[in-house]
Design a protein around this motif. Sequence first.
Motif, short mmCIF file in Angstrom:
data_model
loop_
_atom_site.label_atom_id
_atom_site.label_comp_id
_atom_site.label_asym_id
_atom_site.label_seq_id
_atom_site.Cartn_x
_atom_site.Cartn_y
_atom_site.Cartn_z
N THR A 121 0.83 -1.21 0.00
CA THR A 121 0.00 0.00 0.00
C THR A 121 0.86 1.26 0.00
O THR A 121 0.61 2.21 -0.75
N ALA A 122 1.90 1.28 0.85
CA ALA A 122 2.77 2.45 0.91
C ALA A 122 3.49 2.68 -0.42
O ALA A 122 3.64 3.82 -0.86
N ALA A 123 3.92 1.60 -1.06
CA ALA A 123 4.60 1.73 -2.34
C ALA A 123 3.68 2.37 -3.38
O ALA A 123 4.09 3.24 -4.15
N LEU A 177 11.05 4.25 -5.83
CA LEU A 177 11.11 4.38 -4.38
C LEU A 177 12.23 3.50 -3.84
O LEU A 177 12.75 2.63 -4.54
N THR A 178 12.56 3.74 -2.58
CA THR A 178 13.59 2.95 -1.91
C THR A 178 13.01 2.35 -0.65
O THR A 178 12.20 2.99 0.05
N VAL A 179 13.39 1.13 -0.35
CA VAL A 179 12.96 0.44 0.87
C VAL A 179 14.21 0.16 1.68
O VAL A 179 15.19 -0.41 1.17
N ARG A 180 14.19 0.56 2.96
CA ARG A 180 15.38 0.46 3.79
C ARG A 180 15.06 -0.18 5.12
O ARG A 180 13.94 -0.02 5.65
N PRO A 181 16.02 -0.90 5.72
CA PRO A 181 15.82 -1.44 7.07
C PRO A 181 15.86 -0.33 8.10
O PRO A 181 16.45 0.73 7.87
N LEU A 182 15.24 -0.57 9.24
CA LEU A 182 15.19 0.45 10.30
C LEU A 182 16.11 0.12 11.47
O LEU A 182 16.62 1.02 12.11
N LYS A 187 22.12 -2.36 1.58
CA LYS A 187 21.84 -1.24 2.47
C LYS A 187 20.45 -0.69 2.22
O LYS A 187 19.75 -0.24 3.14
N ALA A 188 20.02 -0.69 0.97
CA ALA A 188 18.69 -0.24 0.59
C ALA A 188 18.33 -0.90 -0.73
O ALA A 188 19.21 -1.28 -1.50
N VAL A 189 17.04 -1.02 -0.98
CA VAL A 189 16.56 -1.62 -2.23
C VAL A 189 15.82 -0.56 -3.01
O VAL A 189 14.88 0.08 -2.49
N ILE A 190 16.24 -0.32 -4.25
CA ILE A 190 15.58 0.64 -5.12
C ILE A 190 14.63 -0.09 -6.05
O ILE A 190 15.00 -1.08 -6.68
N GLU A 228 6.19 -3.66 -11.11
CA GLU A 228 6.68 -4.98 -11.53
C GLU A 228 7.95 -5.34 -10.78
O GLU A 228 8.14 -6.50 -10.35
N ALA A 229 8.84 -4.37 -10.61
CA ALA A 229 10.07 -4.62 -9.86
C ALA A 229 9.75 -4.95 -8.40
O ALA A 229 10.42 -5.78 -7.78
N PHE A 230 8.71 -4.31 -7.85
CA PHE A 230 8.29 -4.60 -6.48
C PHE A 230 7.90 -6.08 -6.34
O PHE A 230 8.36 -6.77 -5.42
N GLU A 231 7.04 -6.56 -7.24
CA GLU A 231 6.56 -7.93 -7.15
C GLU A 231 7.69 -8.93 -7.37
O GLU A 231 7.72 -10.00 -6.74
N THR A 232 8.65 -8.58 -8.23
CA THR A 232 9.77 -9.47 -8.47
C THR A 232 10.70 -9.55 -7.26
O THR A 232 11.22 -10.62 -6.92
N THR A 233 10.89 -8.41 -6.60
CA THR A 233 11.84 -8.33 -5.47
C THR A 233 11.25 -8.87 -4.18
O THR A 233 11.92 -9.58 -3.43
#
Length: 382
Positions: free
Chosen positions: A117-119, A126-131, A141-144, A149-154
Amino acid sequence: MMGLGMGEPGSELSRHVREVWHHPHPRLDGGAPFLRALRTLVDKRGDISALFPVSEEMVVFLARHRAALDDRVAVVSPSPEVVETFTDKTQSLELARSAGIATDPFAIVHGMDALRTAAAEIGYPLTVRPLAPGLRLLDRKAVILQSAEAFETTFGGWPEGHDRLLVQRFATGPRHNQYFAARNGRLVACVETRILRTNAHDDTGLAVLGETVEHTPALLADTARLVGALDYTGVGVTQFIVSPDGRHHCFLELNPRIGGAHAAPEAAGLRLSRLALALADGADPTEDWRSFAYPAGLTYVWTFGDISGLKRSLADRAIGPVAALGRLCRILADAIRADAHLTWSLRDPLPTVAMFVNGLFRVALPPWGRREAGADRSPADP
């Protein structure tokens, strides 16, 4: 004396290290064995007046357990409040936003549905990072993510080992770091660098090539706001993403410690290590950041990280053999031309040699000629 117990590759071989203290890992049994060993060491050794944590994990651990030391020694680190605020990405971004500093849209998510939902709401790229401090996400360190489609693949599911993740709009442009020292919420010295290359093919990794640049007034002002907001005393580094045209920027993070590339500002004349010790001792440094001068255009490299990143890119098939050969040539050329190296020193070569042997070939080297100090060995010790 240098402490060993967290996988440091060869740093004990430095000619500047006279004594090595082997200690339990702070994660063992909630950190109790480490604290016992540390208190025992300090009690036995009257010549230890300060502890200088370097890694993020050790900085956070000592901030959370500073009271357990009963003021036996000074801890060369900002206050526990500052450390907790700036190692929590949520708190640091909210503090930056409240101080009027530009941040890209972000959300903290728990679970796969919230992540999806946030994506969609923040939008791509966008980038997804650990907290959590020290954690990596999918070994990065982060996932771009450039698209849905890239979201579902990753992300086939929620990644193990994470209870929360930071989702943020991906900002394009070079990363600028400001290495600073502050006392009672006032900047006393600062050097700005621009990162030219990282050890990850998507530029999300650690800096391996950079240069000093003249102060960017807007970034300097934002750094001053951040240190003023929490009455910051100590050293640290702020990171910003600057748009390609240089007209806009956004806050990325503040690390309340000496960064991995602190040798760059040191080479430019900002003695961060000495300043950190002086500030922890209550001294009032005489450097004034408004008049602090340093050479712009000084280049620095981390050749081990560069080659390790190239090796990883080849393994991930993110780069082909021909392109890899070209990049290796650039790495070696940059190493020859650089004004400063983050690890290598001709006068103190063994740590870097050990780093290459250990990191690239997985062969351990013995701690030649180093006297070992006081702590009892435990199963968690190296």
